[in-house]
Design an enzyme around this catalytic site. Structure first.
Site, short mmCIF file in Angstrom:
data_model
loop_
_atom_site.label_atom_id
_atom_site.label_comp_id
_atom_site.label_asym_id
_atom_site.label_seq_id
_atom_site.Cartn_x
_atom_site.Cartn_y
_atom_site.Cartn_z
N CYS A 1 0.98 -1.20 -0.07
CA CYS A 1 0.01 0.13 -0.13
C CYS A 1 1.16 1.14 -0.02
O CYS A 1 1.63 1.43 -0.97
CB CYS A 1 -0.81 -0.11 1.03
N ARG A 2 0.69 2.14 0.82
CA ARG A 2 1.42 3.50 0.94
C ARG A 2 2.75 3.53 1.20
O ARG A 2 3.78 4.06 0.89
CB ARG A 2 0.65 4.35 1.84
#
Lengths: 229, 229
Positions: free
Chosen positions: B181-182
């Site tokens: 993800c981030r």
DNA sequence: ACTATATTCAATAACCTTGTTGAATACAAA
DNA sequence: TTTGTATTCAACAAGGTTATTGAATATAGT
């Protein structure tokens, strides 16, 4: 994980990282990091190098120590400080790159004190490394002997800046000289290049300094080079 | 150059660099940088993402802007902020590396909220890249669709975390899944791996996130991948 | 024990930073 | 023009940071 728990997690996590940021938020501490990147120093030496009262330097060192970015080795009366991790220097390097790229003020300050450096025709590390392999260059370390001995570019010769005038005869006149010192803003390398050129040498400076060279993983050497007296 | 002039030069120069450091000295601003590394955002979106009042976020953005680390694009009522330079992310990355290596507190916080992650058996970027070439892996981007479309790992499929449960059938059951993800502390990738494993998939997480992948110069892709509906 | 020296500590005042609050500004749509 | 909305600004109080000063601590040598 609940959104509120996640908030709390992020807040605490980033709070810890910000502790690192705070260390790098003071001009004085950045100077200390730059000096410590050359090798270990006592509190007094650091105070001398950055031109601040000893108590002030000690206080900043405590900040660095609390964030565990420096290590202390105690020896009798003296406390020898050093960077605890090469990553400390990498952060400073990344900040330097960013500042150079984004802050026009930095360029302005450098130009004000050092003049237009583009005619200095600086050599970057990758280029110097290539030329070192082919051997058509004299690499000149103009830092104090102690710093040279603590570590230098492999094959570099040491002529501390203040001995340069008397020792010009030691340098082969036909080979191009690349001078370096502590870092990209170290004034000695600029002045050495100017002095050498005035005497008819072909001279340029290395864009960065010894710690940057080492940080790139380029070949270094410790102690006194045998080929130079 | 006179020693006193040199002092003044260093003081001013390092003063400028410390301006950069100060920007990175606040937990809130680090969070903003982390979010902005995913792509541009309006002030409101940022406020929502980091869970702070809009005025507070705006104030921090002014600090970032004064140091010229973010760019603003105005479009009607909205101000779209983005990182002005990839070097901004690199500084944050260097700080993150340093913090992880030196601050036990960071490990403690992560363990407290995410548990022991060693059984997650995370894949690092270089390893994933090798495996992408041989093609025996499904790369799963669990960020919101908008972030995926703004840029993702080449070949990655997007299943936003909150749709994961309903869309399990879209994922081939035999191939190992690597979720990201981030960033390294983004909770969704951890939770996605746990959810997938509970359903019998072989799943691991990528150690870092999309911005780190891109920052390494590894292959990325923008927009919607054609092969996935 | 005494002295000299390197370092750290403690206290302080000046200054800087932050979050909060409410108002001001700027644009868009009605 | 009016209204609604996104963003910024201004003011303030609370808290944090810094340089300075002088004292305290710790070690080495006499």
């Amino acid at each position: 994980m609940k959104p509120s728990t996640k908030r709390e997690f992020k807040a605490r996590l980033f709070g810890e990282f910000a502790r690192i940021g705070k260390v790098f938020a003071s001009p004085h501490r950045l100077q200390l990091i730059e000096v410590l990147a050359q090798g270990e120093r006592t509190v007094e030496q650091l105070a001398e190098d950055v031109g601040s009262p000893v108590a002030n330097v000690s206080q900043h060192l405590q900040v660095l120590r609390t964030a565990r970015l420096v290590a202390v080795r105690r020896d009798g009366l003296y406390a020898h400080y050093s960077l605890a991790d090469p990553r400390v220097f990498r952060v400073w390097q990344a900040m330097r790159d960013l500042g150079e790229a984004r802050l026009a003020e930095i360029d302005a300050v450098v130009t004000e004190y050092l003049g237009n450096r583009s005619d200095m025709d600086a050599v970057n590390a990758a280029e110097l490394r290539r030329r070192l392999k082919s051997g058509d260059v004299t690499v000149l370390d103009v830092r104090p002997r102690r710093e040279y001995e603590a570590g230098h570019i492999r094959g570099a010769r040491n002529v501390p800046f203040d001995e340069l005038a008397e020792r010009l005869r030691d340098l082969p006149p036909e080979v191009e000289i690349v001078a370096y010192c502590r870092g990209p803003y170290c004034v000695f390398a600029d002045e050495a290049v100017a002095a050498l050129r005035a005497k008819g040498y072909r001279a340029r400076r290395l864009t960065e300094g010894y710690p940057d060279w080492r940080s790139r993983g380029f070949p270094v050497e410790i102690g006194t080079a045998a080929d130079f007296k």
